[in-house]
Design an enzyme around this catalytic site. Structure first.
Site, PDB file in Angstrom:
ATOM      1  N   ARG A  32       0.870  -1.253   0.008  1.00 23.37           N
ATOM      2  CA  ARG A  32      -0.007   0.103   0.048  1.00 23.37           C
ATOM      3  C   ARG A  32       0.913   1.370  -0.009  1.00 23.37           C
ATOM      4  NH1 ARG A  32      -5.393  -0.657   2.014  1.00 23.37           N
ATOM      5  NH2 ARG A  32      -6.076  -2.652   1.044  1.00 23.37           N
ATOM      6  N   ARG A  36      -3.515   7.004   0.445  1.00 22.96           N
ATOM      7  CA  ARG A  36      -3.731   8.241   1.365  1.00 22.96           C
ATOM      8  C   ARG A  36      -2.701   8.876   2.103  1.00 22.96           C
ATOM      9  NH1 ARG A  36      -9.116   5.848   3.434  1.00 22.96           N
ATOM     10  NH2 ARG A  36      -7.672   4.092   3.291  1.00 22.96           N
ATOM     11  N   ARG A  45      -6.999  11.735  -6.302  1.00 18.88           N
ATOM     12  CA  ARG A  45      -8.331  10.890  -5.796  1.00 18.88           C
ATOM     13  C   ARG A  45      -9.390  11.945  -5.782  1.00 18.88           C
ATOM     14  NH1 ARG A  45     -11.617   8.558  -4.579  1.00 18.88           N
ATOM     15  NH2 ARG A  45     -11.550   6.999  -2.669  1.00 18.88           N
ATOM     16  N   ASP A  81      -6.759  -3.410  -7.565  1.00 18.93           N
ATOM     17  CA  ASP A  81      -7.287  -3.624  -6.277  1.00 18.93           C
ATOM     18  C   ASP A  81      -7.390  -5.053  -6.525  1.00 18.93           C
ATOM     19  OD1 ASP A  81      -8.253  -2.513  -3.595  1.00 18.93           O
ATOM     20  OD2 ASP A  81      -9.398  -4.063  -4.097  1.00 18.93           O
ATOM     21  N   TYR A 156     -14.573 -11.752   1.115  1.00 17.82           N
ATOM     22  CA  TYR A 156     -15.575 -10.276   0.539  1.00 17.82           C
ATOM     23  C   TYR A 156     -16.678 -10.915  -0.080  1.00 17.82           C
ATOM     24  CZ  TYR A 156     -11.649  -7.165   1.927  1.00 17.82           C
ATOM     25  OH  TYR A 156     -10.496  -6.549   2.700  1.00 17.82           O
TER      26      TYR A 156
HETATM   27  O1  CP3 Z   1       0.355   0.527  -3.373  1.00 16.51           O
HETATM   28  C1  CP3 Z   1      -0.270  -0.468  -3.464  1.00 16.51           C
HETATM   29  O2  CP3 Z   1      -0.136  -1.368  -2.628  1.00 16.51           O
HETATM   30  C2  CP3 Z   1      -0.956  -0.886  -4.737  1.00 16.51           C
HETATM   31  C3  CP3 Z   1      -2.429  -0.736  -4.720  1.00 16.51           C
HETATM   32  C4  CP3 Z   1      -3.323  -1.693  -3.899  1.00 16.51           C
HETATM   33  C5  CP3 Z   1      -4.501  -1.375  -3.404  1.00 16.51           C
HETATM   34  N1  CP3 Z   1      -5.285  -2.243  -3.045  1.00 16.51           N
HETATM   35  C6  CP3 Z   1      -4.822   0.281  -3.651  1.00 16.51           C
HETATM   36  C7  CP3 Z   1      -6.159   0.498  -2.831  1.00 16.51           C
HETATM   37  C8  CP3 Z   1      -3.111  -3.140  -3.508  1.00 16.51           C
HETATM   38  C9  CP3 Z   1      -1.911  -4.260  -3.502  1.00 16.51           C
HETATM   39  C10 CP3 Z   1      -4.417  -3.330  -2.950  1.00 16.51           C
HETATM   40  C11 CP3 Z   1      -4.778  -4.936  -2.328  1.00 16.51           C
HETATM   41  C12 CP3 Z   1      -6.075  -4.926  -1.666  1.00 16.51           C
HETATM   42  N2  CP3 Z   1      -6.968  -4.322  -1.719  1.00 16.51           N
HETATM   43  C13 CP3 Z   1      -5.679  -5.834  -0.450  1.00 16.51           C
HETATM   44  C14 CP3 Z   1      -4.571  -7.055  -0.069  1.00 16.51           C
HETATM   45  C15 CP3 Z   1      -3.534  -5.917   0.735  1.00 16.51           C
HETATM   46  C16 CP3 Z   1      -3.873  -5.788   1.855  1.00 16.51           C
HETATM   47  O3  CP3 Z   1      -4.126  -4.670   2.531  1.00 16.51           O
HETATM   48  O4  CP3 Z   1      -4.117  -6.846   2.761  1.00 16.51           O
HETATM   49  C17 CP3 Z   1      -6.984  -5.795   0.289  1.00 16.51           C
HETATM   50  C18 CP3 Z   1      -7.284  -6.647   1.285  1.00 16.51           C
HETATM   51  C19 CP3 Z   1      -7.825  -5.075  -0.791  1.00 16.51           C
HETATM   52  C20 CP3 Z   1      -9.023  -4.720  -0.288  1.00 16.51           C
HETATM   53  C21 CP3 Z   1      -9.409  -3.216   0.109  1.00 16.51           C
HETATM   54  N3  CP3 Z   1      -9.670  -2.248  -0.962  1.00 16.51           N
HETATM   55  C22 CP3 Z   1      -9.208  -2.418   1.241  1.00 16.51           C
HETATM   56  C23 CP3 Z   1      -9.288  -3.139   2.546  1.00 16.51           C
HETATM   57  C24 CP3 Z   1      -9.223  -1.218   1.046  1.00 16.51           C
HETATM   58  C25 CP3 Z   1      -9.193  -0.047   1.882  1.00 16.51           C
HETATM   59  C26 CP3 Z   1     -10.222   0.625   2.268  1.00 16.51           C
HETATM   60  C27 CP3 Z   1      -9.972   1.965   3.130  1.00 16.51           C
HETATM   61  O5  CP3 Z   1     -10.412   3.034   2.555  1.00 16.51           O
HETATM   62  O6  CP3 Z   1      -9.264   1.908   3.974  1.00 16.51           O
HETATM   63  C28 CP3 Z   1      -9.409  -0.911  -0.430  1.00 16.51           C
HETATM   64  C29 CP3 Z   1      -9.532   0.401  -1.113  1.00 16.51           C
HETATM   65  C30 CP3 Z   1      -7.956   0.547  -1.779  1.00 16.51           C
HETATM   66  N4  CP3 Z   1      -7.294  -0.209  -2.625  1.00 16.51           N
HETATM   67  C31 CP3 Z   1      -7.134   1.854  -1.467  1.00 16.51           C
HETATM   68  C32 CP3 Z   1      -6.471   2.001  -2.016  1.00 16.51           C
HETATM   69  C33 CP3 Z   1      -5.140   2.990  -2.420  1.00 16.51           C
HETATM   70  C34 CP3 Z   1      -7.852   3.217  -0.467  1.00 16.51           C
HETATM   71  C35 CP3 Z   1      -8.725   3.509  -1.384  1.00 16.51           C
HETATM   72  C36 CP3 Z   1      -9.143   5.292  -1.559  1.00 16.51           C
HETATM   73  O7  CP3 Z   1      -8.214   6.102  -2.074  1.00 16.51           O
HETATM   74  O8  CP3 Z   1     -10.128   5.501  -1.032  1.00 16.51           O
END
Ligand code: CP3
Length: 347
Positions: A32, A36, A45, A81, A156
């Site tokens: 990640r 943010r 964003r 994602d 999920y």
């Molecule tokens: O920088 C990176 O790691 C690359 C991009 C990436 C994202 N999601 C972008 C994202 C990667 C590799 C993921 C994988 C992902 N998504 C996982 C596995 C990694 C982990 O953390 O265990 C999981 C479980 C998800 C599911 C998911 N998508 C979650 C839990 C969230 C966060 C929700 C939140 O807002 O806290 C997302 C959304 C997401 N995916 C964000 C990002 C940058 C935040 C979105 C935003 O900008 O609102």
């Protein structure tokens, strides 16, 4: 992977460490790392939603490059994602800020599994392939492609959103193993197809995120999850790229994450690297494992804890420094930049 890309990154520290080879410096990247914590990400964003960003190669490329520029990490990870493939074949999903993926109609029965169809990456997620191609043209560090592992994506779909106990998922797994296996098999096929497409477009390594697998005991993991995840790793073997397998709270599962066919096993902060090393076969590299919460503390604390991680690894060349899970949104980007310098200057 195109031969030119393979040659360009042959000696990249990240790839050398994944193979257990000594490198010019210790490599580091952050799960990640895009997101943010970066003001430049928050600015992007404001213009677009998550799925819109992922579907717009220009924006996805920029979000991928931001942390590489800012932190000087040794690898980029594709901005996408884990739920993108299932959304692309028509499952209605929202990525709720601060919450995570939320599914419109959760999966509960055999009929729900029928809602999944095989994915054709060129047709269903052309924007992901285009983003990968554009990135490898620009990057001077290797690109990591990724997919969600069958268990984590199934969780999920079944729970309908994030879950603390994964109760409905476990209930389905035990109550109706035939439906469960149909579900994880379909998700494994999708993960394999999307990972192959990313590598063929130029990704130099892949990571399978089984973030929530630590909810399972080893017997259940072996019986109900390992076969599907193993099929993904086996299906990538001919591509010759490092395969990373990651989950949270997987201390008891580390040997099984390796057994599934990983070249590198991700370790969260709960298990010292020295102990993790004894739980995987020699020749398997480790990735991790500074607690992301530590990065919210003052620098002297971060430095001391990062040095503990480095010391726990000792001199082993098969180590990629990372956090034990993703960067927390409140992290100061300067802390991560300093952390990269510290890791690079470590012996
Ligand atoms: O920088 C990176 O790691 C690359 C991009 C990436 C994202 N999601 C972008 C994202 C990667 C590799 C993921 C994988 C992902 N998504 C996982 C596995 C990694 C982990 O953390 O265990 C999981 C479980 C998800 C599911 C998911 N998508 C979650 C839990 C969230 C966060 C929700 C939140 O807002 O806290 C997302 C959304 C997401 N995916 C964000 C990002 C940058 C935040 C979105 C935003 O900008 O609102």
């Amino acid at each position: 992977m195109p031969p030119a890309v393979r040659d360009r990154f042959a000696d990249a520290p990240f790839l050398r460490a994944c193979r257990g080879e000594a490198a010019a410096h210790k490599p580091v990247w952050f799960m990640r790392q895009a997101g943010r914590a970066l003001p430049e990400y928050r600015a992007l964003r404001e213009k677009a939603g998550m799925f819109e960003m992922i579907r717009t190669p220009e924006l996805a490329v920029e979000a991928t490059l931001q942390p590489v520029r800012r932190y000087g990490v040794d690898a980029a990870i594709l901005f996408s994602d884990i739920v993108v493939p299932v959304e692309a074949i028509g499952i209605r999903i929202e990525l709720k800020p601060g919450v995570g993926p939320v599914i419109d109609q959760p999966f509960r029965t055999a009929a729900d599994v029928e809602r999944l169809r095989p994915i054709e990456p060129e047709a269903d997620i052309p924007y992901v392939i285009e983003t990968v191609r554009a990135l490898v043209g620009e990057l001077d560090v290797p690109l990591i492609g990724f997919a969600g592992a069958p268990f984590t994506v199934a969780s999920y779909l079944v729970e309908g959103g994030p879950s603390r106990d994964h109760a409905r998922t476990k209930a389905l797994m035990h109550e109706d193993p035939a439906t469960w296996h149909a579900l994880v098999d379909a998700l494994a096929d999708m993960a394999l197809a999307t990972l192959r497409a990313q590598v063929e477009a130029g990704a130099s390594a892949i990571q399978l995120f089984d973030s929530w697998a630590g909810a399972l005991n080893p017997d259940d993991y072996r019986q109900h999850v390992l076969p599907a995840s193993s099929r993904i790793f086996a299906g990538l073997a001919d591509l010759g790229v490092p395969r990373i397998h990651f989950g949270v709270a997987t201390g008891e599962l580390l040997p099984l994450l390796a057994e599934a066919g990983a070249d590198v096993v991700g370790v969260d902060w709960r298990v010292p690297l020295r102990a993790a090393r004894s739980r995987v076969p020699a020749g398997v590299a480790l990735q991790g494992n500074l607690d992301p919460a530590i990065c919210l503390a003052d620098w002297p604390v971060v430095e001391a804890e990062a040095r503990k991680v480095l010391a726990s690894n000792g001199e082993h060349p098969g180590h990629v420094f990372n956090l034990g899970h993703g960067v927390l949104p409140d992290t100061d980007p300067d802390t991560l930049a300093r952390l990269v310098e510290l890791v690079h200057s470590s012996p």
